[in-house]
Each structure stands twice: as structure tokens, then as C-alpha cells.
Write an enzyme that holds these catalytic residues in place. Structure first.
Site, PDB file in Angstrom:
ATOM      1  N   HIS A 146       4.574   5.719  11.669  1.00  0.00           N
ATOM      2  CA  HIS A 146       4.113   5.580  10.277  1.00  0.00           C
ATOM      3  C   HIS A 146       3.182   6.756  10.024  1.00  0.00           C
ATOM      4  O   HIS A 146       1.958   6.598   9.925  1.00  0.00           O
ATOM      5  CB  HIS A 146       3.390   4.237  10.113  1.00  0.00           C
ATOM      6  N   ARG A 171      11.057   3.891   3.670  1.00  0.00           N
ATOM      7  CA  ARG A 171      10.704   2.924   4.730  1.00  0.00           C
ATOM      8  C   ARG A 171      11.961   2.156   5.104  1.00  0.00           C
ATOM      9  O   ARG A 171      12.749   1.771   4.230  1.00  0.00           O
ATOM     10  CB  ARG A 171       9.631   1.959   4.243  1.00  0.00           C
ATOM     11  N   ARG A 183       0.789  -1.219   0.000  1.00  0.00           N
ATOM     12  CA  ARG A 183       0.000   0.000   0.000  1.00  0.00           C
ATOM     13  C   ARG A 183       0.829   1.280   0.000  1.00  0.00           C
ATOM     14  O   ARG A 183       0.588   2.187  -0.790  1.00  0.00           O
ATOM     15  CB  ARG A 183      -0.918   0.077   1.243  1.00  0.00           C
ATOM     16  N   THR A 184       1.772   1.364   0.928  1.00  0.00           N
ATOM     17  CA  THR A 184       2.439   2.655   1.111  1.00  0.00           C
ATOM     18  C   THR A 184       3.252   3.014  -0.132  1.00  0.00           C
ATOM     19  O   THR A 184       3.129   4.121  -0.673  1.00  0.00           O
ATOM     20  CB  THR A 184       3.334   2.613   2.362  1.00  0.00           C
ATOM     21  N   LYS A 232      25.566  -3.611  -0.712  1.00  0.00           N
ATOM     22  CA  LYS A 232      27.044  -3.599  -0.772  1.00  0.00           C
ATOM     23  C   LYS A 232      27.646  -2.900   0.436  1.00  0.00           C
ATOM     24  O   LYS A 232      28.847  -2.714   0.519  1.00  0.00           O
ATOM     25  CB  LYS A 232      27.499  -2.863  -2.040  1.00  0.00           C
TER      26      LYS A 232
HETATM   27  N1   CP Z   1      -0.422  -0.102   5.827  1.00  0.00           N
HETATM   28  C1   CP Z   1       0.778  -0.331   5.280  1.00  0.00           C
HETATM   29  O1   CP Z   1       1.788   0.301   5.640  1.00  0.00           O
HETATM   30  O2   CP Z   1       0.803  -1.298   4.320  1.00  0.00           O
HETATM   31  P1   CP Z   1       2.079  -1.757   3.512  1.00  0.00           P
HETATM   32  O3   CP Z   1       3.032  -2.404   4.486  1.00  0.00           O
HETATM   33  O4   CP Z   1       1.582  -2.703   2.460  1.00  0.00           O
HETATM   34  O5   CP Z   1       2.721  -0.517   2.913  1.00  0.00           O
END
Ligand code: CP
Length: 307
Positions: free
Chosen positions: A129, A101, A51-52, A80
Site C-alpha cells: 500500500h 485497489r 480514506r484512500t 461481467k
Molecule cells: N488506510 C486505508 O487504506 O484506508 P481505506 O481502506 O479506508 O482506504
């Protein structure tokens, strides 16, 4: 230059503006189709995501911009031995804005100190998040018409679930929120959140072990996955993973206007039979994530709302 590392980096007024902008994008998509022409978003994902990452990429495309990036550390030079600081310093020469991320808490903050482009924390370990929080706030506001005076049940892995941590922090600035924490003792919210959010702000909360004992009082039920990747041993994960499974019998005493949220991905914690219930908001929530990320990209790039 602004970054978004922690949900508290945005004031309540700025969050309201972002949610208003997301609502306007939803209502008038065509108006926004070219506002980011010539701009590039880099998605640096050192940890898996559906999603993100994809909603960020779709968001930039729908604003008329372009995207580049990687979806795992294996396919970048971090395999590396390159540091996060060097990676970001270099990528900020190629992109106007970066969503990142990383499994290590604090990595996006470190990146923001080195980057020549705005950094958006797209999830750092079990910590924060913030763009999921914007997604959740937009969903609550669209479903309930307000962000105050609601009873919210957080259920599942409240210890490692970064979406829970960020949402609790963000909601703590709104009026008259009643918090009910539903978890096994091993997965209760971390001490720092209890102290820095609830105790410092004088906010009370309930802690219970079952959904059944509170379901009739909830306006929002925020379900979460047990975060296998953050456990230190597999046996504990297996013991705890199916503690809560929301199915139709569990919803028997729920309010008719309950909103069921989940940041997704889910494993077993919501039975698929619940998906067809109008109270299930989690797929609408995932869509809202794209629109609020469009709004955020515009804000951090300093792009004005078109007439
Ligand atoms: N909600 C969320 O962060 O989903 P993903 O891990 O798929 O990005």
C-alpha cells in the site's frame, strides 16, 4: 511513464522531494488550486475504501482536476467477467492517471503493463500500500521532524497488514531505526519480509507479544486492525481480533512525545478515549494522506511545482 506499485519504486531522494512538496502544498494550498486543470484521475476500486479513494479524489479536485471511477467491482464490467488488463487498457483512454485497489496481490502491477496512463497501487491484497506508506512517512516526519533514529513498534496484524509491509520496506532505507514487532505468533510478519528486508540488509528487530513490555521505549506506535477479509476461517479471526486494545491505562508508561499512528479503519484496537490524547496522530495522518497524494499526482503527471 512512471507507475507506483511498490514503495521501493521511489528512491529515498524522490520520497524526500514528495514529502517536501506535500509540506509546501499544506503551507500554500491556493498556489496549487489549478495545476491539474484539464487532467482526469480514475479511481478503480475493486475492494472497499474510505480514506484512500476519497483522499485521492479530494486531492485531484484540490489540484483543479476531475475524477471518475467506481468504488466496487460490482458496479464495473468486471462483474461481467472483464479482465483487469482490459479494464485498465480502456480506462487509460479516458483518464490521465489511475489509482487502483484490488484484493489480488499483483493486480496493479499487471495493470501497469497494459495501461497507457500511470498506475498507482492503492492497495493490493495483503501485499503493498505505497501511498499509505507516503502518508505514514509524511506523518512521522511532521510529528518527529525526522525519519531516522526512532524506535517503532508495529502492533497487531503484521501478517496480513499491507500497510505494515510497505512501511517496513520504506523505513529499511533510513538510518538507525529500531523495530519492535508486537503480535501473536499467528500474525507475525511474513517470511519473505524477514528474509528480503531484515536478513538481507542485516537489520535486527525484536519480536514481543505484549504492548506493556515495550511501551516505555517507543517513539512511534503503529497500531493495525486485524484484517478479517484476509483470514481463511472466521473462528481464527474471532479468537485473534481483540488481542490488542490500546487504552489510556496502557499508555501509562509511554513517552510524553510518543506518536500513535494507525492507517485506519480501526475496529476495537484503539479505544476512543485515546483520540483526545495529543499523542494520537491517526486523524492528522488521514489528512496528510490527501496532501501527499496531491504531491504524487503532480509528480507522476510531470507537473512542476508552481512559483
Ligand atoms: N488506510 C486505508 O487504506 O484506508 P481505506 O481502506 O479506508 O482506504
Amino acid at each position: 511513464m512512471r507507475h507506483l506499485i511498490d514503495p521501493m519504486d521511489l528512491s529515498v531522494e524522490e520520497i524526500d522531494e514528495l514529502l517536501d512538496l506535500a509540506d509546501d502544498i499544506i503551507a500554500h494550498k491556493d498556489k496549487y488550486a489549478k495545476v491539474c486543470e484539464g487532467k482526469k484521475l480514475a479511481t478503480l476500486f475493486f475492494e472497499p475504501s474510505t480514506r484512500t479513494r476519497l483522499s485521492f479524489e479530494a486531492a485531484m479536485m484540490e489540484l483543479g482536476g476531475n475524477v471518475l471511477g467506481f468504488s466496487s467491482s460490482d458496479s464495473s464490467s468486471s462483474a461481467k467477467g472483464e479482465s483487469v488488463a482490459d479494464t485498465v487498457k480502456v480506462v487509460s483512454c479516458y483518464a490521465d492517471i489511475i489509482a487502483m485497489r484490488h484484493p489480488k496481490e499483483g493486480a496493479p502491477l499487471l495493470a501497469s503493463l497494459k495501461s497507457d496512463a500511470p498506475i498507482i497501487n492503492a492497495g493490493d491484497g495483503g501485499h503493498n500500500h505505497p501511498t499509505q506508506t507516503l502518508t505514514d512517512l509524511l506523518t512521522i516526519r511532521r510529528e518527529k521532524g525526522k525519519l531516522s533514529d526512532v524506535t517503532v513498534g508495529f502492533c497487531g496484524d503484521l501478517k496480513f497488514g499491507r500497510t505494515v509491509h510497505s512501511l517496513i520496506k520504506a523505513l529499511s532505507r533510513y538510518e538507525n531505526i529500531r523495530y519492535i514487532m508486537i503480535s501473536p505468533v499467528e500474525l507475525e510478519i511474513p517470511k519473505y519480509l524477514r528474509e528480503e528486508v531484515f536478513e538481507q540488509k542485516g537489520i535486527s528487530y525484536e519480536q514481543v507479544r505484549t504492548i506493556d513490555e515495550v511501551i516505555d521505549r517507543l517513539d512511534i506506535l503503529y497500531m493495525t486492525r486485524v484484517q478479517r477479509e484476509r483470514f481463511f476461517n472466521e473462528a481464527d479471526y474471532i479468537r485473534l481480533k481483540d488481542t490488542y486494545i490500546l487504552d489510556m491505562p496502557k499508555l501509562k508508561n509511554a513517552k510524553e512525545d510518543l506518536s500513535i499512528l494507525h492507517p485506519l479503519p480501526r475496529v476495537n484496537e484503539i479505544s476512543v478515549e485515546v483520540d483526545d490524547d495529543p499523542r494520537a496522530c491517526y486523524f492528522r495522518q488521514a489528512l496528510n494522506g490527501k496532501y501527499v497524494r496531491m504531491a504524487l499526482i503532480m509528480k507522476l503527471l510531470g507537473i512542476e511545482k508552481p512559483e
